[in-house]
Design a protein around this motif. Structure first.
Motif, short mmCIF file in Angstrom:
data_model
loop_
_atom_site.label_atom_id
_atom_site.label_comp_id
_atom_site.label_asym_id
_atom_site.label_seq_id
_atom_site.Cartn_x
_atom_site.Cartn_y
_atom_site.Cartn_z
N SER A 31 77.66 5.73 11.48
CA SER A 31 76.33 6.15 11.24
C SER A 31 76.12 7.55 11.75
O SER A 31 76.60 7.98 12.57
CB SER A 31 74.95 5.39 11.52
N ILE A 32 75.10 8.26 10.96
CA ILE A 32 74.74 9.51 11.60
C ILE A 32 73.38 9.87 11.90
O ILE A 32 72.46 9.46 10.84
CB ILE A 32 75.04 10.79 10.40
N VAL A 33 72.91 9.97 12.92
CA VAL A 33 71.64 9.87 13.50
C VAL A 33 71.09 11.48 13.51
O VAL A 33 71.65 12.23 14.30
CB VAL A 33 71.58 9.42 15.02
N ILE A 34 69.79 11.75 13.09
CA ILE A 34 69.47 13.13 12.90
C ILE A 34 68.06 12.98 13.64
O ILE A 34 67.28 12.26 13.04
CB ILE A 34 69.31 13.70 11.63
N LEU A 35 67.87 13.73 14.66
CA LEU A 35 66.48 13.76 15.39
C LEU A 35 65.94 15.06 15.31
O LEU A 35 66.18 15.96 16.14
CB LEU A 35 66.63 13.27 16.94
N ALA A 36 65.20 15.46 14.18
CA ALA A 36 64.54 16.85 13.88
C ALA A 36 63.80 16.69 12.82
O ALA A 36 63.34 15.50 12.18
CB ALA A 36 65.91 17.93 13.39
N PHE A 37 62.89 17.96 12.76
CA PHE A 37 61.73 17.91 11.70
C PHE A 37 62.26 18.08 10.35
O PHE A 37 63.57 18.62 10.30
CB PHE A 37 60.85 18.92 12.25
N TYR A 38 61.60 17.95 9.49
CA TYR A 38 61.88 17.85 7.90
C TYR A 38 62.59 19.20 7.71
O TYR A 38 63.85 19.29 6.86
CB TYR A 38 60.77 17.63 7.00
N GLN A 39 62.20 20.23 8.29
CA GLN A 39 62.63 21.58 7.71
C GLN A 39 64.03 21.89 8.06
O GLN A 39 64.87 22.72 7.67
CB GLN A 39 61.87 22.75 8.15
N THR A 40 64.51 21.36 9.31
CA THR A 40 65.96 21.18 9.80
C THR A 40 66.66 20.03 9.15
O THR A 40 67.85 20.15 8.71
CB THR A 40 66.02 21.13 11.09
N ALA A 41 66.06 19.06 9.14
CA ALA A 41 66.83 17.64 8.42
C ALA A 41 67.13 17.87 7.25
O ALA A 41 68.24 17.25 6.86
CB ALA A 41 65.84 16.41 8.90
#
Length: 388
Positions: free
Chosen positions: A235-245
């Motif tokens: 899996s890939i976990v992304i912890l960021a706001f929408y404009q980066t994600a």
């Protein structure tokens, strides 16, 4: 892009809306009630700038809730005014406008801001002037504490903290997706991203095979995607706001990676579909503070009023108005100190986002993290991660 499952929100305000500039400006419009005949509530949100999408939906929800309250007779027989300022997503502006609200605008409470750094800028002000501040959406675990570990006396939130969200994301990835190995990509420029990563790694029972960092100003993630090619993961976990994600999801999918993508609540705005492109929003999951069905009455009211879709933060902002109403009624006063004491001793609150009480740290007691599933650019399900 409105999906099958969305976050919710409700109706708005008999408003006293005020504009803001680099220094606070005069109100745009002021309600016609005499002084003392109204309850004044400050609204301090990021209505323009980098994270405006979060602030705008919350501002809308506050107006909707106040409109409902006023139509039902107000708070203790008094109509409610909203005194609203735009922080422009700028921390200095947030501090300036918090000062104006707390010292000049005669408000009983301030609702907002939407993000961690803005709230951090406002907290010293509200502590000094003794006016309670309630953020619907800030999740930073330590936001309610000072440097010595003491609880800020006038700061509250309606959302769960990152320590809870990070643990929920970790538990979901390992137990629900059977992801024994994962890569983590997080925003290391913000307390939001750093805090979430710390909480995730403390609670994820699998192996983190690679850690990558991003910042909101980044747009080319080719180096990160190239690094992923050398890794084996589930899996890939992304912890960021929408404009980066959003752009990150786009580039990951366009390079052929099909592993599930697990995101934080920063994914919770429809703009992410525009940034990632709908065809790339497949096998994506993100943490939500309030998932609901599309045909919910709350969503329909919001759509009717604003001709747009609410997000999860809107629902929390809506509930926050009713928390304030309950506190003012319990206090029997609009005095900020009395309202603050009532917030500390609020007892059980029943809202559209659930039931809770405030604990000794001014956090709501919640035990469920909802993970929204996206398949084929449609929100197709909700998975609940429950803690004892």
């Amino acid at each position: 892009m409105f999906k099958k499952f969305v976050s919710r929100m409700i109706t708005g305000a008999t408003v006293v809306t005020t504009a803001c500039a680099a220094m606070a400006t005069a109100p745009i419009s002021v309600a016609a009630q005499e002084e003392g005949d109204t309850v004044r509530i400050g609204s301090l949100f990021e209505l323009s700038g980098a994270v405006a999408a979060y602030g705008q939906t919350q501002s809308n929800a506050i107006k909707m809730a106040v409109e409902e309250i006023n139509e039902a007779g107000g708070i203790s027989g008094k109509q409610v005014e909203i005194v609203e300022f735009d922080t422009k997503s700028d921390d200095t502006e947030a501090a300036v406008l918090a000062t104006r609200l707390a010292s000049q605008e005669n408000v009983s409470v301030i609702i907002g801001p939407a993000t961690t750094s803005q709230m951090q800028a406002a907290i010293p002000i509200v502590n000094e002037f003794e006016v309670p501040l309630v953020s619907p959406s800030v999740t930073n675990t330590d936001i309610v504490f000072d440097d010595d570990g003491n609880v800020h006396p006038f700061a509250y939130r309606t959302s769960w903290p990152n320590s809870f969200q990070g643990a929920g994301i970790g538990k979901f990835a390992y137990e629900n997706l059977n992801a024994e190995k994962t890569v983590v990509i997080y925003d290391n420029s913000s307390d939001y991203g750093v805090g979430l990563y710390d909480n995730f790694q403390e609670n994820y029972e699998g192996e983190i095979v690679s850690v990558e960092t991003v910042q909101p100003s980044d747009s080319d993630f080719s180096a990160i995607v190239t690094n992923l090619m050398a890794q084996e993961f589930d899996s890939i976990v992304i912890l960021a706001f929408y404009q980066t994600a959003g752009p990150l999801v786009k580039q990951i999918r366009e390079m052929g990676f099909e592993q599930p993508i697990v995101g934080s609540n920063g994914f919770g705005n429809d703009i992410i579909y525009e940034l990632a492109l709908p065809e790339n929003m497949n096998d994506v999951y993100y943490a939500s503070l309030y998932p609901i069905l599309e045909d919910d009455e709350f969503v329909q009211k919001y759509q009717e009023k604003f001709n747009s879709d609410p997000d999860m933060f809107a629902a929390l902002a809506y509930d926050t108005v009713y928390i304030v109403k309950q506190a003012i009624e319990q206090a029997g006063s609009t005095d900020p100190i009395a309202v603050n004491e009532a917030l500390e001793n609020l007892g059980s609150f029943e809202g559209i986002t659930g039931s809770f009480i405030y604990d000794e740290n001014h956090n709501p007691t919640k035990n469920v993290v909802s993970m929204i599933e996206i398949q084929g650019a449609e929100e197709t399900g909700v998975h609940e991660v429950v803690f004892d």
